[in-house]
Write an enzyme that holds these catalytic residues in place. Sequence first.
Site, short mmCIF file in Angstrom:
data_model
loop_
_atom_site.label_atom_id
_atom_site.label_comp_id
_atom_site.label_asym_id
_atom_site.label_seq_id
_atom_site.Cartn_x
_atom_site.Cartn_y
_atom_site.Cartn_z
N GLN A 71 0.82 -1.21 0.00
CA GLN A 71 0.00 0.00 0.00
C GLN A 71 0.86 1.27 0.00
O GLN A 71 2.05 1.23 0.29
CB GLN A 71 -0.88 0.02 1.25
CG GLN A 71 -1.91 -1.11 1.29
CD GLN A 71 -2.91 -0.90 2.41
OE1 GLN A 71 -2.86 -1.57 3.43
NE2 GLN A 71 -3.80 0.05 2.24
N HIS A 72 0.20 2.38 -0.29
CA HIS A 72 0.67 3.76 -0.03
C HIS A 72 1.72 4.31 -0.98
O HIS A 72 1.93 5.52 -1.00
CB HIS A 72 1.21 3.92 1.40
CG HIS A 72 0.41 3.29 2.47
ND1 HIS A 72 -0.93 3.54 2.64
CD2 HIS A 72 0.75 2.41 3.44
CE1 HIS A 72 -1.38 2.84 3.67
NE2 HIS A 72 -0.39 2.13 4.17
N ASP A 227 -2.58 -4.89 -0.27
CA ASP A 227 -2.16 -6.24 0.14
C ASP A 227 -2.88 -6.73 1.40
O ASP A 227 -3.22 -7.92 1.50
CB ASP A 227 -0.64 -6.33 0.31
CG ASP A 227 -0.04 -5.31 1.25
OD1 ASP A 227 -0.78 -4.49 1.83
OD2 ASP A 227 1.20 -5.33 1.42
O1 LIG Z 1 2.09 0.08 4.92
C1 LIG Z 1 1.48 -0.98 5.02
C2 LIG Z 1 0.08 -1.02 5.49
O2 LIG Z 1 -0.38 0.22 5.96
C3 LIG Z 1 2.19 -2.27 4.67
O3 LIG Z 1 1.46 -3.38 5.07
C4 LIG Z 1 2.48 -2.32 3.20
O4 LIG Z 1 1.25 -2.56 2.55
C5 LIG Z 1 3.56 -3.33 2.86
O5 LIG Z 1 3.28 -4.65 3.21
P1 LIG Z 1 4.30 -5.90 3.18
O6 LIG Z 1 5.10 -5.83 1.93
O7 LIG Z 1 5.10 -5.83 4.42
O8 LIG Z 1 3.41 -7.11 3.19
#
Ligand SMILES: O=C(CO)[C@@H](O)[C@H](O)COP(=O)(O)O
Length: 465
Positions: A71-72, A227
């Site tokens: 995300q983000h 995700d």
């Molecule tokens: O920043 C967040 C949720 O707010 C993280 O969950 C990212 O979405 C990355 O996830 P992973 O690669 O660690 O699964």
Amino acid sequence: MTLVAGIDSSTQSSKVVVCDAETGTIVRSGSAPHPPGTEIHPDRWWDALQEAIGVAGGIDDVAAVSVGAQQHGMICLDETGAVVRDALLWNDTRSDGAATALIDDLGGPTAWVDETGLLPVASFTVSKLRWLADHEPENADRTAAVCLPHDWLGWRLSGSADIENLWTDRSDASGTGYFSAATGEYHDRLLQLALRGRSPRLPRVAAPHETAAHTATGARLGAGLGDNAAAALALGAGPGDCVVSLGTSGVVSAVGDRAPADYDGLVAGFADATGRQLPLVCTLNGAPVLAAVAHMLGVDLKAFSDLALSAPPGAEGLSLVPYLEGERSPNLPHTRGALHGMSGVNLTTANIARAGVEGLLCSLQYCADRIVEQGIDIRRIILVGGGARSAAVRQIAPSIFGCPVVVPEPGEYVALGAARQAAWTLTGTEEPPAWSAAAENTYEADPAPAVYAQYREASALTVGR
Ligand SMILES: O=C(CO)[C@@H](O)[C@H](O)COP(=O)(O)O
Ligand SMILES: Nc1ncnc2c1ncn2[C@@H]1O[C@H](COP(=O)(O)OP(=O)(O)O)[C@@H](O)[C@H]1O
């Protein structure tokens, strides 16, 4: 057999699963690594995705495909659809000052939480855009559209280069800081506030089971999803379930019908991928903490797990505070980790390994407490992500969380959630297709509140710098 594909473009790698659309049984899969770093050209994700698709035997034969992703991440595109600068990822903390400034600009946390369900931190797209406006104004001027990793990959799979065709979904839009999961609407004025008056195009928000576009081979492209929403969809998480994901990040989330309102900003009011809410607390320090401690001890992950399990609960007074990359929950982007409580007796490799596992789990219990404070009931933990492959994590987790911990068989649950969304575009039904649940093991243990109390004392000593 009708096939669907699900993609997870995560922080560390691209993963692809090809499934039977009716049952969800995985028939083929593949993965490929991403380069390290918190600033990456999206083309590197595209390259890794092509490699992962190749390993999975291609996706030309699937009827539908959806993309789930970290995300983000801030992707800026110019008028021609070209990438303006490298994407800044969720774990890039340069935007923490920008986040604080944005909170001040709106007169404090209340307005942010009431309008968007979240309080800006360095991770969110809105903070990254303010950083861009202040540090790279010429790049901000060139930015004609802003989108997220899953939006960009889906759009590339559609073959379009026209920024008017970008789409996103509610779950990922809710992590930007200029969208409300409660109302389902963008807040253009917050985007303009971040970019100091600039107003680039945003992707349209596709419905959960919409066919948003088609690939070159005619497969349906689903809305895609963040995700964490993808993992929740794959796991069929319901009331009382709390999903803990140990990927690069540590994530604690719970699907529900009520949007949270945490004016301290730790519980983010994200949306899920079915039309419901996904209150979520995320740390910057997930499974890599285990690898870092194992590396320091000079052992592999299996030996590390064995060492941790050979030490007593509480590691004879040692506590490891795992803020190795700075931290987001609590919001201490410039702090660092610490090992507390060392004595001449307890400084053994086994105790250090145990403190690593317990510290990581306690940092997530802290997040789970914040979810409970929002009035959300947690009756069991569902543990997924690379870190769940550690036997020590699985066995120690129930004593720290104080409830049963269900561990589905190791798998790519984000990619599977994306595949389930893809299958949903085919059924068009009100609810996603009912896929058979993964085999799972349940771990139980006596609660160990003293271990958490010891950790909290240690974490209270860890401050920002
Ligand atoms: O920043 C967040 C949720 O707010 C993280 O969950 C990212 O979405 C990355 O996830 P992973 O690669 O660690 O699964
Ligand atoms: N057996 C294990 N013990 C501890 N950590 C593990 C184990 N297997 C994988 N990991 C960790 O899991 C992480 C990758 O998990 P993953 O969920 O794929 O992350 P992401 O989604 O962020 O790319 C890596 O940091 C890796 O070190």
